[in-house]
Design a protein around this motif. Structure first.
Motif, PDB file in Angstrom:
ATOM      1  N   MET A   1       0.848  -1.179   0.000  1.00 16.35           N
ATOM      2  CA  MET A   1       0.000   0.000   0.000  1.00 16.35           C
ATOM      3  C   MET A   1       0.888   1.235   0.000  1.00 16.35           C
ATOM      4  SD  MET A   1      -3.131   0.863   2.453  1.00 16.35           S
ATOM      5  CE  MET A   1      -4.498   1.268   1.450  1.00 16.35           C
ATOM      6  N   LEU A   2       0.433   2.265  -0.689  1.00 14.05           N
ATOM      7  CA  LEU A   2       1.169   3.530  -0.783  1.00 14.05           C
ATOM      8  C   LEU A   2       0.352   4.663  -0.194  1.00 14.05           C
ATOM      9  CD1 LEU A   2       2.322   3.436  -4.505  1.00 14.05           C
ATOM     10  CD2 LEU A   2       3.658   2.805  -2.521  1.00 14.05           C
ATOM     11  N   THR A   3       1.042   5.651   0.321  1.00 12.05           N
ATOM     12  CA  THR A   3       0.401   6.900   0.714  1.00 12.05           C
ATOM     13  C   THR A   3       0.950   7.984  -0.203  1.00 12.05           C
ATOM     14  OG1 THR A   3       0.199   6.204   3.010  1.00 12.05           O
ATOM     15  CG2 THR A   3       0.061   8.558   2.569  1.00 12.05           C
ATOM     16  N   ILE A   4       0.055   8.619  -0.945  1.00 11.34           N
ATOM     17  CA  ILE A   4       0.438   9.701  -1.850  1.00 11.34           C
ATOM     18  C   ILE A   4      -0.102  10.997  -1.279  1.00 11.34           C
ATOM     19  CG2 ILE A   4       0.183  10.658  -4.159  1.00 11.34           C
ATOM     20  CD1 ILE A   4       0.040   7.841  -5.217  1.00 11.34           C
ATOM     21  N   LYS A   5       0.796  11.905  -0.950  1.00  9.86           N
ATOM     22  CA  LYS A   5       0.396  13.207  -0.422  1.00  9.86           C
ATOM     23  C   LYS A   5       0.428  14.226  -1.547  1.00  9.86           C
ATOM     24  CE  LYS A   5       1.812  12.444   4.288  1.00  9.86           C
ATOM     25  NZ  LYS A   5       2.493  12.949   5.452  1.00  9.86           N
ATOM     26  N   MET A   6      -0.609  15.069  -1.571  1.00 11.30           N
ATOM     27  CA  MET A   6      -0.706  16.100  -2.588  1.00 11.30           C
ATOM     28  C   MET A   6      -0.115  17.395  -2.043  1.00 11.30           C
ATOM     29  SD  MET A   6      -2.029  14.117  -4.727  1.00 11.30           S
ATOM     30  CE  MET A   6      -2.460  15.121  -6.114  1.00 11.30           C
ATOM     31  N   ASN A   7       0.279  18.287  -2.940  1.00  6.66           N
ATOM     32  CA  ASN A   7       0.981  19.500  -2.516  1.00  6.66           C
ATOM     33  C   ASN A   7       0.074  20.576  -1.923  1.00  6.66           C
ATOM     34  OD1 ASN A   7      -0.185  20.509  -4.809  1.00  6.66           O
ATOM     35  ND2 ASN A   7       1.729  20.935  -5.866  1.00  6.66           N
ATOM     36  N   VAL A  53       5.439  10.320  -2.325  1.00 10.71           N
ATOM     37  CA  VAL A  53       4.923   8.966  -2.441  1.00 10.71           C
ATOM     38  C   VAL A  53       5.689   8.133  -1.423  1.00 10.71           C
ATOM     39  CG1 VAL A  53       4.637   6.940  -3.937  1.00 10.71           C
ATOM     40  CG2 VAL A  53       4.440   9.241  -4.888  1.00 10.71           C
ATOM     41  N   LYS A  54       4.946   7.514  -0.491  1.00  6.36           N
ATOM     42  CA  LYS A  54       5.587   6.761   0.578  1.00  6.36           C
ATOM     43  C   LYS A  54       4.967   5.378   0.660  1.00  6.36           C
ATOM     44  CE  LYS A  54       4.540   7.565   4.854  1.00  6.36           C
ATOM     45  NZ  LYS A  54       4.346   8.124   6.197  1.00  6.36           N
ATOM     46  N   GLU A  55       5.826   4.368   0.780  1.00  9.81           N
ATOM     47  CA  GLU A  55       5.342   3.001   0.920  1.00  9.81           C
ATOM     48  C   GLU A  55       4.984   2.733   2.362  1.00  9.81           C
ATOM     49  OE1 GLU A  55       6.537  -1.268  -0.996  1.00  9.81           O
ATOM     50  OE2 GLU A  55       8.097   0.192  -0.633  1.00  9.81           O
ATOM     51  N   SER A  56       3.771   2.227   2.593  1.00 12.72           N
ATOM     52  CA  SER A  56       3.299   1.926   3.945  1.00 12.72           C
ATOM     53  C   SER A  56       3.571   0.463   4.240  1.00 12.72           C
ATOM     54  CB  SER A  56       1.801   2.209   4.057  1.00 12.72           C
ATOM     55  OG  SER A  56       1.530   3.530   3.715  1.00 12.72           O
ATOM     56  N   ARG A  57       4.527   0.204   5.089  1.00 13.71           N
ATOM     57  CA  ARG A  57       4.911  -1.172   5.397  1.00 13.71           C
ATOM     58  C   ARG A  57       4.034  -1.802   6.469  1.00 13.71           C
ATOM     59  NH1 ARG A  57       9.426  -2.351   2.691  1.00 13.71           N
ATOM     60  NH2 ARG A  57      10.788  -0.638   2.106  1.00 13.71           N
ATOM     61  N   ASP A  58       3.344  -0.984   7.243  1.00 15.85           N
ATOM     62  CA  ASP A  58       2.546  -1.531   8.327  1.00 15.85           C
ATOM     63  C   ASP A  58       1.099  -1.819   7.934  1.00 15.85           C
ATOM     64  OD1 ASP A  58       1.846   1.069   7.995  1.00 15.85           O
ATOM     65  OD2 ASP A  58       1.889   1.595  10.118  1.00 15.85           O
ATOM     66  N   TYR A  59       0.800  -1.799   6.645  1.00 12.80           N
ATOM     67  CA  TYR A  59      -0.544  -2.061   6.168  1.00 12.80           C
ATOM     68  C   TYR A  59      -0.848  -3.555   6.258  1.00 12.80           C
ATOM     69  CZ  TYR A  59      -4.476  -2.581   2.985  1.00 12.80           C
ATOM     70  OH  TYR A  59      -5.684  -2.903   2.439  1.00 12.80           O
ATOM     71  N   GLU A  60      -1.999  -3.914   6.784  1.00 14.48           N
ATOM     72  CA  GLU A  60      -2.419  -5.305   6.851  1.00 14.48           C
ATOM     73  C   GLU A  60      -3.730  -5.458   6.101  1.00 14.48           C
ATOM     74  OE1 GLU A  60      -2.659  -6.812  10.790  1.00 14.48           O
ATOM     75  OE2 GLU A  60      -0.766  -5.891  11.394  1.00 14.48           O
ATOM     76  N   LYS A  61      -3.814  -6.490   5.290  1.00 12.62           N
ATOM     77  CA  LYS A  61      -5.040  -6.757   4.530  1.00 12.62           C
ATOM     78  C   LYS A  61      -6.036  -7.477   5.402  1.00 12.62           C
ATOM     79  CE  LYS A  61      -3.116  -6.709  -0.043  1.00 12.62           C
ATOM     80  NZ  LYS A  61      -2.958  -7.363  -1.294  1.00 12.62           N
TER      81      LYS A  61
END
Length: 61
Positions: A1-7, A53-61
């Motif tokens: 999962m990714l977190t994309i932050k807008m400006n 753009v940041k990869e979320s490593r703690d995401y659980e499905k």
């Protein structure tokens, strides 16, 4: 999962896309990318409005 932050400083999307794929689209010069967003479905965003753009490593499905 990714977190994309807008400006704009407030908007961010948690997307289910591949980090390398999103980075590839951004480096190719594409103006828009279509993402699969967790809450809203398909989201079309402008590359020029992406802050990070940041990869979320703690995401659980």
């Amino acid at each position: 999962m990714l977190t994309i932050k807008m400006n704009d400083g407030r908007t961010e999307y948690d997307v289910e896309d591949n980090y390398k794929w999103v980075c590839h689209l951004m480096q190719n010069g594409d103006k828009f990318i279509e993402l699969k967003e967790h809450n809203y479905g398909q989201v079309l965003i402008n590359i020029n409005n992406v802050l990070s753009v940041k990869e979320s490593r703690d995401y659980e499905k």
